[in-house]
Motif scaffolding. Structure first.
Motif, PDB file in Angstrom:
ATOM      1  N   ASP A   6       0.872  -0.991   0.039  1.00  0.00           N
ATOM      2  CA  ASP A   6       0.025  -0.170   0.172  1.00  0.00           C
ATOM      3  C   ASP A   6       0.971   1.300   0.404  1.00  0.00           C
ATOM      4  O   ASP A   6       0.487   2.413   0.305  1.00  0.00           O
ATOM      5  N   ALA A   7       2.182   0.835  -0.318  1.00  0.00           N
ATOM      6  CA  ALA A   7       2.704   2.177  -0.513  1.00  0.00           C
ATOM      7  C   ALA A   7       2.981   2.694  -1.791  1.00  0.00           C
ATOM      8  O   ALA A   7       3.203   2.176  -2.853  1.00  0.00           O
ATOM      9  N   PRO A  32       3.994  -3.759  -4.283  1.00  0.00           N
ATOM     10  CA  PRO A  32       4.695  -3.622  -3.745  1.00  0.00           C
ATOM     11  C   PRO A  32       5.967  -4.016  -4.537  1.00  0.00           C
ATOM     12  O   PRO A  32       7.101  -3.864  -3.457  1.00  0.00           O
ATOM     13  N   ARG A  33       6.092  -3.353  -5.817  1.00  0.00           N
ATOM     14  CA  ARG A  33       7.234  -3.756  -6.724  1.00  0.00           C
ATOM     15  C   ARG A  33       7.056  -2.671  -7.621  1.00  0.00           C
ATOM     16  O   ARG A  33       6.093  -2.538  -8.818  1.00  0.00           O
ATOM     17  N   LEU A  34       7.939  -1.538  -7.978  1.00  0.00           N
ATOM     18  CA  LEU A  34       9.175  -0.573  -9.045  1.00  0.00           C
ATOM     19  C   LEU A  34       9.933  -1.512  -9.943  1.00  0.00           C
ATOM     20  O   LEU A  34      10.735  -1.220  -8.913  1.00  0.00           O
ATOM     21  N   VAL A  85       9.386   7.452   0.827  1.00  0.00           N
ATOM     22  CA  VAL A  85       8.117   6.285   0.248  1.00  0.00           C
ATOM     23  C   VAL A  85       7.082   6.152   1.406  1.00  0.00           C
ATOM     24  O   VAL A  85       7.530   6.913   2.902  1.00  0.00           O
ATOM     25  N   LEU A  86       5.547   6.487   1.052  1.00  0.00           N
ATOM     26  CA  LEU A  86       4.798   6.624   1.630  1.00  0.00           C
ATOM     27  C   LEU A  86       3.638   5.592   2.335  1.00  0.00           C
ATOM     28  O   LEU A  86       3.076   5.321   1.083  1.00  0.00           O
ATOM     29  N   ALA A  87       3.182   5.727   3.337  1.00  0.00           N
ATOM     30  CA  ALA A  87       2.333   4.079   3.359  1.00  0.00           C
ATOM     31  C   ALA A  87       1.467   4.782   4.013  1.00  0.00           C
ATOM     32  O   ALA A  87       1.629   5.188   5.357  1.00  0.00           O
ATOM     33  N   LEU A 132      12.780  -2.066   0.566  1.00  0.00           N
ATOM     34  CA  LEU A 132      12.362  -1.053   1.809  1.00  0.00           C
ATOM     35  C   LEU A 132      11.098  -1.375   2.644  1.00  0.00           C
ATOM     36  O   LEU A 132      10.049  -1.368   2.834  1.00  0.00           O
ATOM     37  N   ALA A 133      11.312  -1.497   4.264  1.00  0.00           N
ATOM     38  CA  ALA A 133      10.373  -1.014   5.266  1.00  0.00           C
ATOM     39  C   ALA A 133      10.053  -0.195   5.615  1.00  0.00           C
ATOM     40  O   ALA A 133      10.675   0.685   6.192  1.00  0.00           O
ATOM     41  N   LEU A 134       8.824   0.049   6.009  1.00  0.00           N
ATOM     42  CA  LEU A 134       8.409   1.229   6.571  1.00  0.00           C
ATOM     43  C   LEU A 134       8.148   0.622   8.161  1.00  0.00           C
ATOM     44  O   LEU A 134       7.174   0.271   8.241  1.00  0.00           O
TER      45      LEU A 134
END
Length: 206
Positions: A129-130, A143-145, A158-160, A182-184
């Motif tokens: 959902d980021a 989930p992947r770009l 990165v925002l979620a 990248l984990a938030l």
């Protein structure tokens, strides 16, 4: 100088030297000198090929056989010796072009050079959902770009929902690919506040 270049079989350079000699000599040249230069020019002309060099990007420096001939777009035809010629083109932000081309025949020839922009590839693995922002522009969602970027440093956010935003810089190198996980972190739970009202008025208080 032109005669020495001709004897070394550098016919295109000799032709360029003769062109300067005739154009800049002016009144210093006698009719005989001018006639001899014109005769030599005609004699070496069959050994050169008039060539158009087209480069995809303006402002690129162009070398022929390690001799700088100018900057794109060139104003006109370039005389090249017959045979295999090495062509290089360079511009900041683009990969160096270095190739060889066969040059022959009496007809005009066109050499086309396509410059490729320098850049690298990023694979970003983020929460589903980021939303990812690169250089203040939205790049996509998790989930992947997969993104291609110019060489250099790029600002990334990165925002979620319900997670702390992540802000960092990522450096892209030419021709290289990187994968980043990248984990938030979750937002801290809200802290409850208690407000107590104290009244100091009353008959028992002085």
């Amino acid at each position: 100088v032109a005669v020495c270049q001709k004897d070394l079989r550098h016919y295109a350079r000799a032709a360029a030297t003769l062109g300067r000699y005739l154009a800049e000599g002016g009144e210093l040249l006698s009719p005989s000198d001018r006639h001899d230069a014109q005769d030599l020019s005609r004699a070496i002309a069959p050994f050169t090929v008039p060539t158009t060099i087209e480069v995809s990007e303006p402002g690129a420096q162009i070398w022929i056989d390690d001799a700088l001939v100018g900057q794109s777009p060139l104003p006109g035809l370039v005389a090249l010796d017959m045979g295999t010629r090495r062509v290089r083109a360079k511009k900041d932000g683009y990969r160096l072009f270095d190739g060889e081309f066969p040059v022959g025949g009496s007809a005009a020839t066109t050499i086309e050079v396509t410059l490729e922009r320098q850049g690298g590839h990023l694979q970003l693995n983020v929460p589903a959902d980021a939303t990812v922002w690169l250089d203040e522009r939205e790049a996509g969602r998790g989930p992947r770009l997969e993104v291609d970027l110019p060489v250099g440093a790029h600002a990334m956010r990165v925002l979620a929902p319900r997670r702390r935003p992540l802000q960092t810089d990522v450096v892209v190198e030419d021709g290289k690919s990187r994968a980043l996980d990248l984990a938030l972190e979750a937002e801290a739970a809200p802290v409850a506040e208690v407000h107590v009202a104290v009244n100091c008025e009353g008959p028992d208080l002085l």
